[in-house]
Design an enzyme around this catalytic site. Structure first.
Site, PDB file in Angstrom:
ATOM      1  N   SER A 185       6.938   6.951  12.934  1.00 41.06           N
ATOM      2  CA  SER A 185       6.869   5.674  12.230  1.00 41.06           C
ATOM      3  C   SER A 185       7.600   4.539  12.946  1.00 41.06           C
ATOM      4  O   SER A 185       8.465   4.767  13.793  1.00 41.06           O
ATOM      5  CB  SER A 185       7.489   5.894  10.855  1.00 41.06           C
ATOM      6  OG  SER A 185       8.079   4.732  10.374  1.00 41.06           O
ATOM      7  N   ARG A 196      -0.542  12.565  10.312  1.00 40.05           N
ATOM      8  CA  ARG A 196       0.764  13.181  10.600  1.00 40.05           C
ATOM      9  C   ARG A 196       0.963  14.411   9.721  1.00 40.05           C
ATOM     10  O   ARG A 196       0.667  14.375   8.528  1.00 40.05           O
ATOM     11  CB  ARG A 196       1.905  12.196  10.332  1.00 40.05           C
ATOM     12  CG  ARG A 196       1.919  11.108  11.365  1.00 40.05           C
ATOM     13  CD  ARG A 196       3.083  10.158  11.238  1.00 40.05           C
ATOM     14  NE  ARG A 196       3.033   9.262  12.372  1.00 40.05           N
ATOM     15  CZ  ARG A 196       3.375   7.989  12.345  1.00 40.05           C
ATOM     16  NH1 ARG A 196       3.840   7.439  11.243  1.00 40.05           N
ATOM     17  NH2 ARG A 196       3.292   7.264  13.443  1.00 40.05           N
ATOM     18  N   ASP A 253       0.807  -1.229   0.000  1.00 32.19           N
ATOM     19  CA  ASP A 253       0.000   0.000   0.000  1.00 32.19           C
ATOM     20  C   ASP A 253       0.841   1.281   0.000  1.00 32.19           C
ATOM     21  O   ASP A 253       0.358   2.336  -0.377  1.00 32.19           O
ATOM     22  CB  ASP A 253      -0.941   0.004   1.217  1.00 32.19           C
ATOM     23  CG  ASP A 253      -0.210  -0.263   2.537  1.00 32.19           C
ATOM     24  OD1 ASP A 253       1.034  -0.376   2.524  1.00 32.19           O
ATOM     25  OD2 ASP A 253      -0.875  -0.376   3.586  1.00 32.19           O
ATOM     26  N   HIS A 254       2.095   1.194   0.395  1.00 30.77           N
ATOM     27  CA  HIS A 254       2.929   2.403   0.486  1.00 30.77           C
ATOM     28  C   HIS A 254       3.621   2.721  -0.839  1.00 30.77           C
ATOM     29  O   HIS A 254       3.504   3.820  -1.371  1.00 30.77           O
ATOM     30  CB  HIS A 254       4.010   2.221   1.560  1.00 30.77           C
ATOM     31  CG  HIS A 254       3.512   2.356   2.966  1.00 30.77           C
ATOM     32  ND1 HIS A 254       2.593   1.499   3.525  1.00 30.77           N
ATOM     33  CD2 HIS A 254       3.824   3.247   3.941  1.00 30.77           C
ATOM     34  CE1 HIS A 254       2.363   1.871   4.778  1.00 30.77           C
ATOM     35  NE2 HIS A 254       3.097   2.926   5.055  1.00 30.77           N
ATOM     36  N   ASP A 292       4.073  -1.442  11.319  1.00 37.77           N
ATOM     37  CA  ASP A 292       3.628  -0.105  10.967  1.00 37.77           C
ATOM     38  C   ASP A 292       3.058   0.514  12.233  1.00 37.77           C
ATOM     39  O   ASP A 292       2.338  -0.146  12.978  1.00 37.77           O
ATOM     40  CB  ASP A 292       2.549  -0.161   9.871  1.00 37.77           C
ATOM     41  CG  ASP A 292       2.261   1.234   9.349  1.00 37.77           C
ATOM     42  OD1 ASP A 292       2.825   1.617   8.320  1.00 37.77           O
ATOM     43  OD2 ASP A 292       1.484   1.961  10.013  1.00 37.77           O
ATOM     44  N   ARG A 328       9.455   2.555  11.184  1.00 33.65           N
ATOM     45  CA  ARG A 328      10.476   2.134  10.210  1.00 33.65           C
ATOM     46  C   ARG A 328      11.819   1.850  10.885  1.00 33.65           C
ATOM     47  O   ARG A 328      12.418   2.726  11.508  1.00 33.65           O
ATOM     48  CB  ARG A 328      10.627   3.179   9.090  1.00 33.65           C
ATOM     49  CG  ARG A 328      11.130   4.531   9.509  1.00 33.65           C
ATOM     50  CD  ARG A 328      10.990   5.543   8.390  1.00 33.65           C
ATOM     51  NE  ARG A 328       9.586   5.867   8.159  1.00 33.65           N
ATOM     52  CZ  ARG A 328       9.123   7.070   7.805  1.00 33.65           C
ATOM     53  NH1 ARG A 328       9.959   8.061   7.599  1.00 33.65           N
ATOM     54  NH2 ARG A 328       7.846   7.289   7.638  1.00 33.65           N
TER      55      ARG A 328
END
Ligand code: MIC
Ligand code: SF4
Length: 641
Positions: free
Chosen positions: A536, A379, A64-65, A119, A538
């Site tokens: 995030s 965000r 989706d990203h 996520d 990440r």
């Protein structure tokens, strides 16, 4: 003594430790989810574990990203993810099927189960009464391998909802109000549990908006009870079988309580550049807007898009702005196209995007220079939109629609539109044809994993030496985000499966010279303020600095997921014992620290200034061993021998 809902779910999944706030606990993980931007790394790590198949009840890999395919890289990643999913028994949600959190809510979330997702908005599933936690990809890989997830037992805050939302005020306004009260660090070390009579007035999509953006509080997760409204949603998704009733005991105890009166709540807005910079919409009335974007995992449900379509029906968006709409899932997209709402949006002038994260992560639709973008997202960190000097405002879908019509920030209650209340459809359109079910074990073992040139092997890191020395490469202030440390956006995101390449962008927005200086100095230290690493999940914000030689990050306080990621990749997280000592270090100073004993206080020597500074790791349990092994992969490998 009664238990709150959080304690009940934690207790039923507890593998190690006691439910005392702050104590290390380990919980069993029922489900995992990954998305493509963190998934490639998570699956490379899972592969390194050499297990035949995932051990969870359910694991889902979403794309989706990285859906903007400007060259081969993202497409290569998608193929890798699809093949790795088939190989290891993971469901694969194909590009176009929607945003992970929205699709998971519709099709997979289960009340009372635990979910670990790579996520930070994984807590969205708390809207279904699931205990859903965001983590780094490596932690998720471990959970796929059947390992329990370790965390500090959180405090539980009750957010007591009284009354009922008024027309044109919606779930987004609730979470914006919570952010106004608690700030972006107010939830650190806590789980937010929604209680009180107002809960039943909120549908599951409303609740999911609230738990989704609870991530911005820094909270471990947020959770709603599972009740008749949950059953209503699951029934409409043809999943009533997974429903069970869940709530706190009547005499449950909470560490903290916040009361929100829904009757009195107004439309709210988070101003640039932080989700907690919240005020009432009416106070910003008249601010000119150049872009409105509706979508993201916070506000792209069928409910949200129907609310927007209702407000735009028969009207045209203001000529001074562009309106972008990205439906959260294929289910939402199909339903609004069948019932005519999509046509309404197109008629009104909306630019319709695919079901994906899109503009939320800077994948296209960057605003104009110094533009004002009003978004239904979660965000608004500086530069995240792709335009450094744009101002991003976060609002509800109703407020976004009002702004789109007016060309300025506008109160939806004054839009002149007749309010239409929303009820969950009797049945959502269910068609899982874009979710690939993995083959049975025998067949799966024969699946060939496809690795295009964008899939670089995982870098390996050494054990922690007894002493760390070197220069302060960067000194930052409070609330540094993972977007600051490791930017996303259309240019950098495609490099997520290639650490050497992505490391060239570390701290790009803060100091472009960082990667070069770090390499020339042979690595060194980073100094930070409060809530370092918010945002995030990440893990690239840890792996890439590690690759550049960052040895330790010394701060006033850390955001939970980022600190875990630093440990997982062998960067020593240190905190000042006395916060004022932050002032005793400057960029360029030479530091030295003996790290043979990581428990208790350590002495950091600032050789340039000739001062000694007490610091601590704040780590306990397994983390200390992981750190010594140079990270979780090294630790797991050593244990396997
Ligand atoms: C985000 O909203 O910042 C992201 C992109 O979804 C991240 C994950 C990532 O960086 O891949 C998140 O929230 O964890
Ligand atoms: Fe995607 Fe934005 Fe949600 Fe992150 S916050 S998962 S980028 S929609």
């Amino acid at each position: 003594m009664g238990l709150n809902l959080t304690q009940k779910i934690l207790k039923s999944h507890l593998v190690e430790g006691e439910l005392t706030p702050g104590a290390k606990i380990a919980i069993r993980i029922d489900q995992t989810l990954t998305q493509d931007a963190t998934g490639t790394m998570a699956y490379l790590q899972f592969e390194a574990m050499e297990l035949p198949r995932v051990k969870t009840k359910l694991s889902v890999s979403y794309v989706d990203h990285n859906t903007l395919q400007t060259d081969f890289k993202n497409a290569d990643d998608h193929l890798y993810l699809q093949s790795v999913a088939a190989r290891y028994g993971i469901h694969f949600s194909r590009p176009g099927n929607g945003i992970c959190h929205q699709v998971h809510l519709e099709r997979f979330g289960v009340p009372g189960q635990t979910l670990l997702g790579s996520d930070s908005h994984t807590p969205t599933q708390g809207g279904l009464g699931m205990l859903a936690i965001g983590a780094g990809g490596l932690d998720v890989a471990m959970a796929m391998g059947g390992q329990p997830f370790e965390l500090a037992c959180p405090k539980v805050t009750s957010i007591r909802l009284e009354g009922k939302l008024q027309p044109f005020v919606s779930a987004k306004d609730v979470i914006l109000e919570v952010l106004r009260v608690l700030t972006v660090k107010g939830g650190v070390g806590k789980i937010m549990e929604y209680t009180g009579p107002g809960v039943k007035s909120l549908s599951v999509p409303d609740r999911a908006t609230i738990t989704n953006m609870g991530a911005e509080l820094g909270a471990t997760t947020s959770v709603f009870p599972s009740d008749a409204r949950t059953l209503e949603f699951l029934k409409a998704q043809k999943r009533q079988k997974v429903w069970k009733e869940l709530s706190a005991d009547k005499d449950a105890i909470y560490e903290e309580e916040i009361v929100i009166n829904l009757d009195k709540l107004e439309p709210m807005v988070a101003q640039p550049h932080s989700p907690d910079n919240v005020t009432e919409v009416k106070k910003l009335k008249g601010v000119k807007v150049t872009q409105v974007a509706i979508g993201s995992c916070t506000n792209s449900s069928y409910r949200d898009l129907m609310a927007v379509a209702n407000m735009l029906k028969g009207k045209t968006v203001h000529p001074g702005l562009s309106l972008l709409v990205s439906p959260g899932s294929k289910q939402v997209f199909k339903m609004i196209s069948d019932n005519g709402a999509l046509a309404t949006l197109i008629e009104a002038g909306a630019r319709v995007l695919e079901s994906a994260c899109g503009p939320c992560i800077g994948m296209g639709a960057a605003p104009n220079s110094a533009g004002v973008s009003v978004r239904t997202f979660n965000r608004n960190f500086k530069g995240r939109s792709g335009t450094d000097d744009a101002g991003v405002y976060l609002v509800s879908p109703e407020t976004a629609a009002a702004c789109a019509l007016k060309g300025e920030i506008a109160d939806p209650r004054k839009s002149g539109v007749k309010w239409k209340s929303f009820t969950i459809p009797k049945s959502y359109e269910v068609n899982d044809n874009m979710i690939v079910t993995p083959p049975a074990p025998g067949k799966a073992a024969k699946v060939e994993i496809i690795r295009g040139p964008n899939i670089a092997p995982l870098p390996r890191f050494d054990k922690l030496p007894g002493r760390l020395g070197g220069r302060v490469l960067l000194k930052t202030g409070d609330n540094i985000t993972t977007d600051d440390i490791m930017p996303a956006g259309a240019k950098v995101l495609p490099l997520r499966s290639n650490i050497p390449a992505i490391s060239e962008y570390v701290f790009e927005k803060v100091d472009k010279t960082f990667p070069k200086r770090a390499k020339e100095a042979g690595g060194g230290f980073v100094i930070g303020g409060q809530n370092y690493g918010q945002g995030s999940s990440r893990e690239h914000a840890a792996i890439a600095p590690k690759y550049l030689g960052v040895k330790a990050v010394i701060v006033k306080s850390f955001a939970r997921i980022h600190m875990a990621n630093l440990i997982n990749f062998g960067i020593l997280p240190l905190q000042f014992v006395n916060e004022s000592d932050y002032d005793k270090i400057e960029q360029g100073d030479d530091l030295d620290i003996d790290v043979t004993n990581l428990a208790g206080n350590l002495t950091l020597v600032n050789k340039t200034k000739g001062v000694e500074i007490p610091v601590k790791t704040g780590m306990g349990g397994r983390d200390l061993e992981v750190m010594k092994a140079g990270g979780l992969l090294g630790y797991a490998a050593a244990k396997a021998v």
